[in-house]
Design an enzyme around this catalytic site. Structure first.
Site, mmCIF file in Angstrom:
data_model
loop_
_atom_site.group_PDB
_atom_site.id
_atom_site.type_symbol
_atom_site.label_atom_id
_atom_site.label_comp_id
_atom_site.label_asym_id
_atom_site.label_seq_id
_atom_site.Cartn_x
_atom_site.Cartn_y
_atom_site.Cartn_z
ATOM 1 N NE ARG A 83 4.397 10.854 4.669
ATOM 2 C CZ ARG A 83 3.080 10.978 4.874
ATOM 3 N NH1 ARG A 83 2.269 9.959 4.571
ATOM 4 N NH2 ARG A 83 2.587 12.073 5.381
ATOM 5 C CG ASP B 108 0.488 6.218 3.568
ATOM 6 O OD1 ASP B 108 -0.152 5.162 3.684
ATOM 7 O OD2 ASP B 108 1.448 6.531 4.295
ATOM 8 N NE ARG C 41 -3.212 -2.444 2.969
ATOM 9 C CZ ARG C 41 -3.740 -2.795 4.127
ATOM 10 N NH1 ARG C 41 -3.527 -2.044 5.205
ATOM 11 N NH2 ARG C 41 -4.471 -3.881 4.211
#
Length: 250
Positions: free
Chosen positions: A202, A55, A53
């Protein structure tokens, strides 16, 4: 049914991430809609399984997924069919028929992500959706030195955002490289690992920027990893600077 592996790129700006979410535009749902149109809307609908996945706002240069389809199309036929149905912010770069044992998620053994940081004094309107913005001077050599302490197998509890559904926070980082792209006035951070936790890259990118400005000592990575405390890492860099570069398979 034949199984297809697709390699595709997308601009994540106007997507709510990869995973299907109610009433939101997602990569998975958009691909699923196209695949089921090609298959003439079977019941139950066909699923599209991604390598992982991403974001909302995160981009991909070479994401990978697989699906089964009841029609025998060649790879190039499938590529053309999908691209004729998909919006312009998704591009199928390659489609190929693979053995039924292939699994885009479970067979992946290494992923490469890139994080781009624009260092202009002001936010560039043409880069705002494709880079983070950080105008403060940083020491690239210090960032590279600190990045080495992330390499290896660790419990990354301090570097995972709340909301993670992972059963374990142990991950293996193979390498991290930090360099300055002088032509584009950017800092570029490349991360290679077996897989990554929710927002992990991140958070690590923001952490390395803090090291680069001197807000943190270069030795702080190991201390924070050992603490297993998310509050010790604090910041999360914007999604706009993150790209899935590639997914490697055995």
């Amino acid at each position: 049914m034949p199984r297809y592996k697709i390699t595709f790129a997308y601009d994540g700006t106007n997507f709510a991430g990869f995973q299907i979410q109610p009433h939101k535009r997602t990569i998975e749902q958009t691909l699923k809609n196209a695949v089921n149109r090609i298959a003439k809307h079977p019941d139950p609908p066909l699923s599209v399984i991604g390598s992982g996945r991403t974001d909302a706002g995160v981009h991909a240069l070479n994401q990978v997924a697989h699906f089964d389809c009841p029609y025998n199309l060649t790879g190039i036929q499938m590529q053309r069919a999908l691209n004729s149905l998909l919006p312009l912010d998704i591009l199928i770069k390659k489609a190929e028929v693979v053995p039924s044992s292939f699994h885009a998620r479970f067979n992946a053994h290494r992923k490469h992500y890139r994080y781009r940081v624009d260092q202009g004094e002001f936010v560039n309107p043409f880069k705002r959706n494709y880079t983070a913005h950080f105008k403060y001077p940083v020491d690239i050599a210090v960032m590279q030195q600190a990045a080495k302490d992330f390499v290896g197998t660790h419990d990354f509890t301090s570097f995972v955002a709340s909301g993670s559904q992972a059963k374990s926070n142990v991950r293996t980082i193979y390498d991290i490289q930090v360099h300055r792209d002088s032509a584009n006035h950017e800092i570029v951070m490349d991360f290679w690992g077996n897989s990554f936790l929710y927002n992990q890259i991140r958070i690590m990118a923001a952490f390395l920027l803090e090291v680069g400005t001197g807000e943190r000592p270069v030795s702080d990575v190991l201390r924070v990893i050992k603490a297993r405390d998310r509050s010790q890492a604090r910041m999360t860099a914007p999604a706009s600077g993150l790209y899935l570069v590639s997914v490697d398979y055995h």
